[in-house]
Design an enzyme around this catalytic site. Structure first.
Site, PDB file in Angstrom:
ATOM      1  N   GLU A 113       0.827  -1.207   0.000  1.00  0.00           N
ATOM      2  CA  GLU A 113       0.000   0.000   0.000  1.00  0.00           C
ATOM      3  C   GLU A 113       0.855   1.247   0.000  1.00  0.00           C
ATOM      4  O   GLU A 113       1.921   1.282   0.606  1.00  0.00           O
ATOM      5  CB  GLU A 113      -0.864   0.039   1.256  1.00  0.00           C
ATOM      6  CG  GLU A 113      -2.030  -0.896   1.234  1.00  0.00           C
ATOM      7  CD  GLU A 113      -2.793  -0.845   2.548  1.00  0.00           C
ATOM      8  OE1 GLU A 113      -2.637   0.121   3.303  1.00  0.00           O
ATOM      9  OE2 GLU A 113      -3.539  -1.795   2.800  1.00  0.00           O
ATOM     10  N   CYS A 117       3.034   8.446   1.493  1.00  0.00           N
ATOM     11  CA  CYS A 117       3.477   7.552   2.556  1.00  0.00           C
ATOM     12  C   CYS A 117       3.689   6.179   1.913  1.00  0.00           C
ATOM     13  O   CYS A 117       2.754   5.618   1.332  1.00  0.00           O
ATOM     14  CB  CYS A 117       2.414   7.502   3.647  1.00  0.00           C
ATOM     15  SG  CYS A 117       2.790   6.362   4.981  1.00  0.00           S
ATOM     16  N   CYS A 155       5.351  -7.001   8.412  1.00  0.00           N
ATOM     17  CA  CYS A 155       6.286  -6.364   9.335  1.00  0.00           C
ATOM     18  C   CYS A 155       6.574  -7.316  10.492  1.00  0.00           C
ATOM     19  O   CYS A 155       5.681  -8.017  10.969  1.00  0.00           O
ATOM     20  CB  CYS A 155       5.703  -5.057   9.860  1.00  0.00           C
ATOM     21  SG  CYS A 155       6.850  -4.159  10.939  1.00  0.00           S
ATOM     22  N   CYS A 209       4.057  -4.504  16.733  1.00  0.00           N
ATOM     23  CA  CYS A 209       3.462  -3.488  17.614  1.00  0.00           C
ATOM     24  C   CYS A 209       1.995  -3.864  17.860  1.00  0.00           C
ATOM     25  O   CYS A 209       1.270  -4.200  16.914  1.00  0.00           O
ATOM     26  CB  CYS A 209       3.549  -2.112  16.963  1.00  0.00           C
ATOM     27  SG  CYS A 209       5.244  -1.626  16.579  1.00  0.00           S
ATOM     28  N   CYS A 227      -1.032  -2.295  15.861  1.00  0.00           N
ATOM     29  CA  CYS A 227      -0.895  -2.168  14.400  1.00  0.00           C
ATOM     30  C   CYS A 227      -1.429  -3.392  13.675  1.00  0.00           C
ATOM     31  O   CYS A 227      -1.082  -4.525  14.013  1.00  0.00           O
ATOM     32  CB  CYS A 227       0.577  -1.959  14.050  1.00  0.00           C
ATOM     33  SG  CYS A 227       0.873  -1.923  12.287  1.00  0.00           S
ATOM     34  N   HIS A 230       5.258   6.554  21.569  1.00  0.00           N
ATOM     35  CA  HIS A 230       3.961   6.079  22.073  1.00  0.00           C
ATOM     36  C   HIS A 230       3.868   5.890  23.586  1.00  0.00           C
ATOM     37  O   HIS A 230       2.770   5.644  24.097  1.00  0.00           O
ATOM     38  CB  HIS A 230       3.519   4.788  21.372  1.00  0.00           C
ATOM     39  CG  HIS A 230       3.577   4.872  19.874  1.00  0.00           C
ATOM     40  ND1 HIS A 230       3.118   5.967  19.178  1.00  0.00           N
ATOM     41  CD2 HIS A 230       4.079   4.017  18.937  1.00  0.00           C
ATOM     42  CE1 HIS A 230       3.315   5.769  17.877  1.00  0.00           C
ATOM     43  NE2 HIS A 230       3.896   4.607  17.709  1.00  0.00           N
ATOM     44  N   CYS A 236      -2.863   0.948   8.498  1.00  0.00           N
ATOM     45  CA  CYS A 236      -2.082   0.470   7.370  1.00  0.00           C
ATOM     46  C   CYS A 236      -2.261  -1.040   7.300  1.00  0.00           C
ATOM     47  O   CYS A 236      -2.348  -1.722   8.296  1.00  0.00           O
ATOM     48  CB  CYS A 236      -0.621   0.847   7.520  1.00  0.00           C
ATOM     49  SG  CYS A 236       0.121   0.393   9.083  1.00  0.00           S
TER      50      CYS A 236
HETATM   51  S1  SF4 Z   1       3.555   0.151  13.598  1.00  0.00           S
HETATM   52 FE1  SF4 Z   1       3.116  -1.677  12.381  1.00  0.00          FE
HETATM   53  S2  SF4 Z   1       4.261  -1.404  10.470  1.00  0.00           S
HETATM   54 FE2  SF4 Z   1       5.107   0.048  11.988  1.00  0.00          FE
HETATM   55  S3  SF4 Z   1       6.839  -1.045  12.955  1.00  0.00           S
HETATM   56 FE3  SF4 Z   1       5.025  -1.444  14.243  1.00  0.00          FE
HETATM   57  S4  SF4 Z   1       4.163  -3.389  13.432  1.00  0.00           S
HETATM   58 FE4  SF4 Z   1       5.570  -2.572  11.894  1.00  0.00          FE
END
Ligand code: SF4
Length: 349
Positions: free
Chosen positions: A96, A109, A116, A120, A123, A220, A336
């Site tokens: 994306e 972006c 990934c 996190c 996410c 965060h 995302c």
């Molecule tokens: S926010 Fe999502 S895309 Fe970004 S580093 Fe953390 S897990 Fe990976």
């Protein structure tokens, strides 16, 4: 993870690589520069389309190299001008990219990995894990898509899409050089932002590259217990180490670091946390507060507007620049990774 071969990855070529490739076929170096310009200023789709080349060179390049550009599979447009694109890569994977309107122009972006590995907890992209790194050329092709879709020039690139850019260090740095290249898109390094979840060794390495790009660290939370509950990476690189690396980045590059801070109601949005953060920011920094954008996979709720303001005010009162990210493309944005995983998209052909 297999290493991307720059010798054959045409989209990842810098002008010097293109010059070397055509020279190997007996052509003059300027033919290589024509190829580079054709790729990034003309959106060249095949060697055959490079009309300024003699037929023999077009044929020889076609026989030796494959030129496969990302194919747009789907686009979603918001009323504010935001466009989210799903692009199919040569191996059938998809990524994306999001084109965003601003007062100062257009930005895009981009993603740096398929999936990934950072996991996190807030996410959607990390849920399936990392599948592979993108090549520098595949990241460039997302900028090319945005340039084709945008009504004006795309002047800024944020490496903030799917993936951890510094977990794909080699291709990320090559991308930064590619997108800056004056004979191509020619974007200023100052208009490029690399986001990281906090991979400290790679941050320190980036500080020594001589590339004055903006570093955006996803913070965060200002303490280890809370941050670790949101971001597993904090176990390896706790807050103090992350902040020390950011200070080094500022010292080495002269670039003020941006801290991304996602505000989640009742989790990390208390003003005491803002005070704690202010205590620890002893070097030039900027905090970018991002209201949480709900996704079905997560129970988190967005902080109410008055709490967002209180958090930001607590920082501003301590002299820490703080902005609240505008919520662009609300009706299409979600998290995302959402567009890539939705079943509503056409299947790859
Ligand atoms: S926010 Fe999502 S895309 Fe970004 S580093 Fe953390 S897990 Fe990976």
């Amino acid at each position: 993870m297999s290493r991307i071969d720059w010798a054959t990855d045409v989209l990842s070529w810098l002008p010097a690589d293109a010059e070397a490739a055509v020279a190997d076929l007996g052509a003059a170096p300027y033919r290589g520069r024509q190829l580079f310009q054709g790729l990034w200023r003309g959106h060249l789709a095949s060697f055959e389309d490079l009309a300024v080349w003699p037929r023999s060179l077009r044929q020889a390049m076609s026989e030796r190299y494959r030129l496969q550009r990302a194919v747009p599979l789907a686009e979603q447009r918001a009323h504010d001008g935001t466009v989210k694109g799903l692009l199919r890569l040569a191996d059938g994977e998809s990524v994306e990219a999001v084109l965003l309107p601003h007062r100062y122009g257009w930005s895009v972006c981009v993603s740096t990995q398929v999936g990934c590995a950072m996991g996190c907890h807030f996410c959607a992209s990390g849920i399936g894990g990392r599948k592979r790194n993108l090549s520098a050329g595949e990241i460039m092709d997302q900028v090319a898509w945005a340039s084709a879709v945008a009504p004006g020039r795309v002047g800024r690139v944020d490496l903030m899409g799917i993936g951890e850019p510094l977990d794909n260090y080699r291709e990320t740095v090559r991308f930064l050089r590619l997108v800056h290249e004056p004979s191509g898109l020619g974007l200023s390094y100052r208009h490029l932002t690399v986001s990281t979840s906090g991979l400290v060794p790679a941050m320190l390495r980036l500080a020594e590259e001589g590339l004055p790009v903006t570093l955006a660290a996803s913070l965060h939370a200002p303490d280890d217990a809370l941050r670790e509950s949101l971001m597993p990476v904090n176990r390896a690189y706790p807050v103090a180490k992350l902040l020390a690396a950011c200070e080094t980045y500022w010292e080495r590059t002269g670039r003020r670091v941006t801290f991304e801070y996602l505000l989640i109601q009742g989790v990390n949005d208390g003003t005491a946390l803002a005070e704690s953060l202010a205590d620890q920011l002893t070097f030039p920094a900027h905090v970018n507060v991002i209201p949480w954008n709900p996704v079905p996979e997560h129970p988190f709720r967005p902080s109410p507007p008055h709490q967002v303001k209180a958090f930001c005010d607590a920082l501003l009162n301590r002299g820490i620049p703080c902005t609240v990210r505008r919520e662009l493309g609300q009706e299409i944005q979600a998290a995302c990774g959402q567009l890539r995983r939705t079943g509503a998209l056409p299947a790859p052909t």
